[in-house]
Design a protein around this motif. Structure first.
Motif, mmCIF file in Angstrom:
data_model
loop_
_atom_site.group_PDB
_atom_site.id
_atom_site.type_symbol
_atom_site.label_atom_id
_atom_site.label_comp_id
_atom_site.label_asym_id
_atom_site.label_seq_id
_atom_site.Cartn_x
_atom_site.Cartn_y
_atom_site.Cartn_z
ATOM 1 N N ALA A 271 12.864 -4.936 -2.080
ATOM 2 C CA ALA A 271 13.202 -3.716 -2.831
ATOM 3 C C ALA A 271 12.038 -3.188 -3.670
ATOM 4 C CB ALA A 271 14.437 -3.950 -3.703
ATOM 5 N N ALA A 272 10.818 -3.359 -3.182
ATOM 6 C CA ALA A 272 9.651 -2.772 -3.842
ATOM 7 C C ALA A 272 9.414 -1.374 -3.287
ATOM 8 C CB ALA A 272 8.419 -3.638 -3.618
ATOM 9 N N ARG A 273 8.942 -0.486 -4.146
ATOM 10 C CA ARG A 273 8.604 0.873 -3.711
ATOM 11 C C ARG A 273 7.154 0.901 -3.263
ATOM 12 N NH1 ARG A 273 11.192 5.251 -2.038
ATOM 13 N NH2 ARG A 273 12.669 5.070 -3.754
ATOM 14 N N VAL A 274 6.936 1.267 -1.988
ATOM 15 C CA VAL A 274 5.594 1.392 -1.432
ATOM 16 C C VAL A 274 5.264 2.872 -1.330
ATOM 17 C CG1 VAL A 274 4.087 0.836 0.500
ATOM 18 C CG2 VAL A 274 5.956 -0.718 -0.107
ATOM 19 N N VAL A 275 4.091 3.263 -1.820
ATOM 20 C CA VAL A 275 3.717 4.677 -1.858
ATOM 21 C C VAL A 275 2.308 4.858 -1.308
ATOM 22 C CG1 VAL A 275 3.547 6.753 -3.265
ATOM 23 C CG2 VAL A 275 5.099 4.913 -3.961
ATOM 24 N N LEU A 276 2.184 5.741 -0.340
ATOM 25 C CA LEU A 276 0.879 6.131 0.194
ATOM 26 C C LEU A 276 0.487 7.442 -0.490
ATOM 27 C CD1 LEU A 276 -1.142 5.089 2.381
ATOM 28 C CD2 LEU A 276 -0.152 6.811 3.896
ATOM 29 N N ILE A 277 -0.632 7.413 -1.214
ATOM 30 C CA ILE A 277 -1.037 8.536 -2.054
ATOM 31 C C ILE A 277 -2.368 9.096 -1.549
ATOM 32 C CG2 ILE A 277 -1.727 9.215 -4.388
ATOM 33 C CD1 ILE A 277 0.177 7.112 -5.469
ATOM 34 N N GLU B 288 9.494 -1.493 -9.902
ATOM 35 C CA GLU B 288 10.317 -0.453 -10.508
ATOM 36 C C GLU B 288 9.428 0.728 -10.861
ATOM 37 O OE1 GLU B 288 12.500 -1.926 -13.830
ATOM 38 O OE2 GLU B 288 13.589 -3.439 -12.676
ATOM 39 N N VAL B 289 9.785 1.903 -10.360
ATOM 40 C CA VAL B 289 9.038 3.119 -10.669
ATOM 41 C C VAL B 289 9.979 4.304 -10.511
ATOM 42 C CG1 VAL B 289 8.200 3.406 -8.284
ATOM 43 C CG2 VAL B 289 6.926 4.430 -10.172
ATOM 44 N N GLU B 290 9.902 5.252 -11.429
ATOM 45 C CA GLU B 290 10.741 6.444 -11.347
ATOM 46 C C GLU B 290 10.321 7.281 -10.142
ATOM 47 O OE1 GLU B 290 13.341 7.485 -13.170
ATOM 48 O OE2 GLU B 290 13.305 5.616 -14.315
#
Length: 217
Positions: free
Chosen positions: A126-132, A172-174
């Motif tokens: 349940a980690a948020r992975v983000v490609l920026i 955890e990240v909004e």
């Protein structure tokens, strides 16, 4: 590129490499930048033949986007009267003429997959992975791609527009916080650089970012 306010903006969506495509599953959107986030979105459904029309568009600066794409489809080009407006966007002011917006979709967006691990190399669920995207393209919020890791820490990011990125992960990240430059600043050096070409299939292990008091340690 300049168009007049209060007018109907029409155009057509085309696709590469396939003969059949469900155009009615997508929307065309004009997104207007706000304070750190897009403040307003003008959108319209696409007809079965690929045509669309946005009504009563008002003055302002907009970015073009296509919503509802699945798999590895991505918006490859956007042209207005012969001009490329995909990255530069559209500026709407009074008293100018308009033309048709021609959008092209490709099914060959990049794909990045792998696992999220903690400092002990254990998988993180349940980690948020983000490609920026790299800084020159961070105003284009359509380029941000996100996923959530499964029970084994695995994630998949699809439909990536070719280009240079960094990949991050938080427990955890909004939602959307990572589009704020001030939020991202202390994490900048923790991101793993990723270069994605059209059709790429990449595998990357991502280390979970620290948060709060642990960030400076």
């Amino acid at each position: 590129l300049v168009i007049s306010p209060g007018l109907q903006l029409s155009g057509r969506v085309r696709v590469e490499s396939v003969e059949q495509f469900d155009f009615q599953a997508i929307n065309v959107a004009l997104q207007q930048p706000g304070e750190g986030f897009f403040s307003r979105i003008e959108s319209a459904p696409v007809n079965a033949d690929g045509t669309f029309a946005l009504s009563n568009v008002s003055a302002g600066d907009y970015r073009v986007d296509v919503q509802g794409l699945s798999g590895d489809w991505y918006l490859k080009s956007a042209r207005w009267g012969g001009y490329d407006v995909l990255e530069g966007g559209i500026t709407i002011t009074a008293g100018q003429g308009i033309g048709n917006l021609e959008l092209t979709l490709s099914p060959r967006g990049g794909r990045v997959q792998g696992a999220v691990v903690d400092e002990n190399q254990q998988p993180v669920q349940a980690a948020r992975v983000v490609l920026i995207p790299d800084p020159p393209r961070r105003a284009e919020f359509r380029l941000f791609v996100t996923a959530t890791s499964d029970q084994y820490g695995r994630y998949t990011l699809g439909g990536i527009t070719p280009g240079d990125y960094k990949i991050f992960s938080w427990k955890e990240v909004e939602p959307g916080a990572y589009q704020d430059p001030e939020f991202l600043k202390p994490y900048e050096d923790l991101g793993e650089p990723v270069s994605v070409k059209e059709g790429d299939q990449l595998n990357l292990q991502v280390k979970l970012n620290p948060t709060g008091a642990n960030l400076s340690q």
